[in-house]
Design an enzyme around this catalytic site. Structure first.
Site, PDB file in Angstrom:
ATOM      1  N   MET A 116     -12.331   3.982  -0.778  1.00 53.77           N
ATOM      2  CA  MET A 116     -12.996   4.194   0.515  1.00 53.77           C
ATOM      3  C   MET A 116     -13.753   5.509   0.402  1.00 53.77           C
ATOM      4  O   MET A 116     -13.391   6.517   1.015  1.00 53.77           O
ATOM      5  CB  MET A 116     -11.949   4.240   1.635  1.00 53.77           C
ATOM      6  N   SER A 143       2.790  -0.528   6.041  1.00 54.44           N
ATOM      7  CA  SER A 143       3.960  -0.284   6.887  1.00 54.44           C
ATOM      8  C   SER A 143       4.929  -1.451   6.874  1.00 54.44           C
ATOM      9  O   SER A 143       6.150  -1.237   6.905  1.00 54.44           O
ATOM     10  CB  SER A 143       3.532   0.098   8.308  1.00 54.44           C
ATOM     11  N   HIS A 156      -8.356   0.846  -4.125  1.00 52.27           N
ATOM     12  CA  HIS A 156      -9.292   0.562  -3.036  1.00 52.27           C
ATOM     13  C   HIS A 156     -10.052   1.853  -2.741  1.00 52.27           C
ATOM     14  O   HIS A 156      -9.507   2.775  -2.144  1.00 52.27           O
ATOM     15  CB  HIS A 156      -8.468   0.075  -1.832  1.00 52.27           C
ATOM     16  N   MET A 178     -11.267  -6.314   5.124  1.00 48.43           N
ATOM     17  CA  MET A 178     -10.491  -5.395   5.963  1.00 48.43           C
ATOM     18  C   MET A 178     -10.187  -6.069   7.298  1.00 48.43           C
ATOM     19  O   MET A 178     -11.098  -6.586   7.963  1.00 48.43           O
ATOM     20  CB  MET A 178     -11.253  -4.095   6.229  1.00 48.43           C
ATOM     21  N   SER A 204       0.847  -1.191   0.000  1.00 45.67           N
ATOM     22  CA  SER A 204       0.000   0.000   0.000  1.00 45.67           C
ATOM     23  C   SER A 204       0.884   1.243   0.000  1.00 45.67           C
ATOM     24  O   SER A 204       1.668   1.460   0.929  1.00 45.67           O
ATOM     25  CB  SER A 204      -0.888   0.014   1.242  1.00 45.67           C
ATOM     26  N   HIS A 232      -1.119  -1.219  -4.372  1.00 46.28           N
ATOM     27  CA  HIS A 232      -2.405  -0.952  -3.703  1.00 46.28           C
ATOM     28  C   HIS A 232      -2.530   0.549  -3.441  1.00 46.28           C
ATOM     29  O   HIS A 232      -1.681   1.150  -2.784  1.00 46.28           O
ATOM     30  CB  HIS A 232      -2.473  -1.743  -2.399  1.00 46.28           C
ATOM     31  N   ASP A 270      -4.870   3.503  -1.955  1.00 51.23           N
ATOM     32  CA  ASP A 270      -5.974   3.770  -1.030  1.00 51.23           C
ATOM     33  C   ASP A 270      -6.570   5.141  -1.295  1.00 51.23           C
ATOM     34  O   ASP A 270      -5.933   6.162  -1.039  1.00 51.23           O
ATOM     35  CB  ASP A 270      -5.464   3.691   0.416  1.00 51.23           C
ATOM     36  N   PHE A 296      -6.611   4.412   8.001  1.00 58.64           N
ATOM     37  CA  PHE A 296      -5.222   4.723   8.363  1.00 58.64           C
ATOM     38  C   PHE A 296      -4.345   3.484   8.242  1.00 58.64           C
ATOM     39  O   PHE A 296      -4.808   2.372   8.497  1.00 58.64           O
ATOM     40  CB  PHE A 296      -5.147   5.240   9.809  1.00 58.64           C
ATOM     41  N   GLY A 297      -3.082   3.708   7.881  1.00 56.60           N
ATOM     42  CA  GLY A 297      -2.100   2.635   7.903  1.00 56.60           C
ATOM     43  C   GLY A 297      -1.573   2.451   9.317  1.00 56.60           C
ATOM     44  O   GLY A 297      -1.872   3.237  10.220  1.00 56.60           O
ATOM     45  N   ASP A 333      -6.444  -6.749   4.041  1.00 56.24           N
ATOM     46  CA  ASP A 333      -5.851  -5.408   4.110  1.00 56.24           C
ATOM     47  C   ASP A 333      -5.922  -4.880   5.543  1.00 56.24           C
ATOM     48  O   ASP A 333      -7.019  -4.714   6.073  1.00 56.24           O
ATOM     49  CB  ASP A 333      -6.637  -4.490   3.153  1.00 56.24           C
ATOM     50  N   GLY A 334      -4.729  -4.610   6.105  1.00 56.69           N
ATOM     51  CA  GLY A 334      -4.674  -3.964   7.409  1.00 56.69           C
ATOM     52  C   GLY A 334      -3.881  -4.771   8.422  1.00 56.69           C
ATOM     53  O   GLY A 334      -4.276  -5.880   8.776  1.00 56.69           O
ATOM     54  N   GLY A 335      -2.741  -4.239   8.828  1.00 62.32           N
ATOM     55  CA  GLY A 335      -1.952  -4.889   9.873  1.00 62.32           C
ATOM     56  C   GLY A 335      -1.286  -6.181   9.438  1.00 62.32           C
ATOM     57  O   GLY A 335      -0.911  -7.005  10.277  1.00 62.32           O
ATOM     58  N   MET A 385      -9.384   7.809  -0.313  1.00 61.89           N
ATOM     59  CA  MET A 385     -10.257   8.150   0.836  1.00 61.89           C
ATOM     60  C   MET A 385     -10.843   9.532   0.636  1.00 61.89           C
ATOM     61  O   MET A 385     -10.144  10.451   0.215  1.00 61.89           O
ATOM     62  CB  MET A 385      -9.429   8.147   2.120  1.00 61.89           C
TER      63      MET A 385
HETATM   64  C1  DX5 Z   1      -6.333   1.324   5.495  1.00 62.80           C
HETATM   65  C2  DX5 Z   1      -5.840   0.997   4.114  1.00 62.80           C
HETATM   66  C3  DX5 Z   1      -4.718   0.065   4.069  1.00 62.80           C
HETATM   67  C4  DX5 Z   1      -3.465   0.544   4.748  1.00 62.80           C
HETATM   68  C5  DX5 Z   1      -2.737  -0.674   5.242  1.00 62.80           C
HETATM   69  O1  DX5 Z   1      -7.528   2.004   5.385  1.00 62.80           O
HETATM   70  O2  DX5 Z   1      -6.891   0.426   3.345  1.00 62.80           O
HETATM   71  O3  DX5 Z   1      -4.433  -0.331   2.721  1.00 62.80           O
HETATM   72  O4  DX5 Z   1      -2.607   1.278   3.933  1.00 62.80           O
HETATM   73  O5  DX5 Z   1      -1.628  -0.281   5.975  1.00 62.80           O
HETATM   74  P1  DX5 Z   1      -0.897  -1.263   6.992  1.00 62.80           P
HETATM   75  O6  DX5 Z   1      -0.402  -2.430   6.188  1.00 62.80           O
HETATM   76  O7  DX5 Z   1       0.190  -0.410   7.563  1.00 62.80           O
HETATM   77  O8  DX5 Z   1      -1.928  -1.686   8.012  1.00 62.80           O
HETATM   78 ZN    ZN Z   2      -6.426  -0.463   1.352  1.00 62.91          ZN
END
Ligand code: DX5
Ligand code: ZN
Length: 214
Positions: A65, A197, A63, A136, A7, A30, A32, A142-143, A174-176, A34
């Site tokens: 959002m 990250s 993606h 998700m 991402s 990827h 994002d 947020f990342g 996606d996420g963490g 928003m």
């Molecule tokens: C969050 C995004 C993710 C985000 C993931 O809303 O959709 O794509 O960038 O970041 P990490 O991998 O750091 O959780």
């Molecule tokens: Zn995403």
């Protein structure tokens, strides 16, 4: 084969071309998007997608959002997206279906996304029209958030729906996602891992991408 979709939300936006070229060994970029309404953050929009399209050969996994994605899905295809995903929570069922067909009419791949509070069964009205489903594993916006372990059964449930009803559909999370949580996602049935990250904080980015693949 497991695919990795770094991402660029975790990239240095002042050096976006460099940071996209740093992930050349990945499978998707990827992106994002928003709108500050569907999620409490504003990130990347159409002009950025247009600018990054020529700097990589990797498919752009966009993606959305945003509220009422049908308004913009086709424009993201024209801007260079290869795959566009829309949140099922972002409009009525018929309007989300309309967004998916608009993406297909642009010759691109389409998918739906489920927020953590949305049950696995919410994919069912859309599955036939999806090339990919995205689960998700954090609240979108947020990342750098912590992976929600309680999403693992939902990944398994969606994998069962896909295997039974539309086996060629991809299953993305996606996420963490990091070196610890990636194997759990793969075991639960995901085949595409988004990582922001975990990729961009690595000293050795190609090494981290390879490690995430498992
Ligand atoms: C969050 C995004 C993710 C985000 C993931 O809303 O959709 O794509 O960038 O970041 P990490 O991998 O750091 O959780
Ligand atoms: Zn995403």
């Amino acid at each position: 084969m497991i695919k990795i979709a770094p991402s660029i939300l975790s990239a240095d936006f002042a050096n976006l071309q460099r940071d996209i070229q740093r992930i050349h060994s990945a499978d998707y970029v990827h992106v994002d998007v928003m709108d500050g309404l569907f999620v409490p953050n504003i990130s990347i929009g159409l002009p950025v997608v247009q600018c990054i399209r020529p700097v990589t050969d990797l498919p752009l996994d966009v993606h959305l959002m945003i509220d009422r994605p049908v308004r913009y899905a086709g424009q993201f295809c024209d801007a260079g997206a290869d795959l566009v995903t829309c949140h099922v929570e972002a409009d009525t069922e018929s309007e989300i279906l309309r967004a998916l067909s608009d993406i297909h009419n642009h010759g691109k791949r389409a998918g739906v996304v489920l927020k953590p509070g949305t049950p696995a069964s919410a994919v069912l009205p859309f599955l036939d029209a999806c090339d990919l489903v995205l689960i998700m594993t954090v609240e979108p916006g947020f990342g750098g958030q912590k992976f929600m372990m309680e999403m693992l059964p939902k990944i398994q449930a969606v994998r069962q729906y896909i295997d039974a009803l539309h086996p060629e559909c991809e299953l993305e999370v996606d996420g963490g996602v990091d070196e610890k949580t990636a194997p759990l996602c793969i075991a639960a049935g995901a085949n595409v891992l988004v990582a922001g990250s975990a990729v961009y904080k690595a000293e050795d980015i190609p090494g981290r991408i390879a490690a995430l693949r498992g």
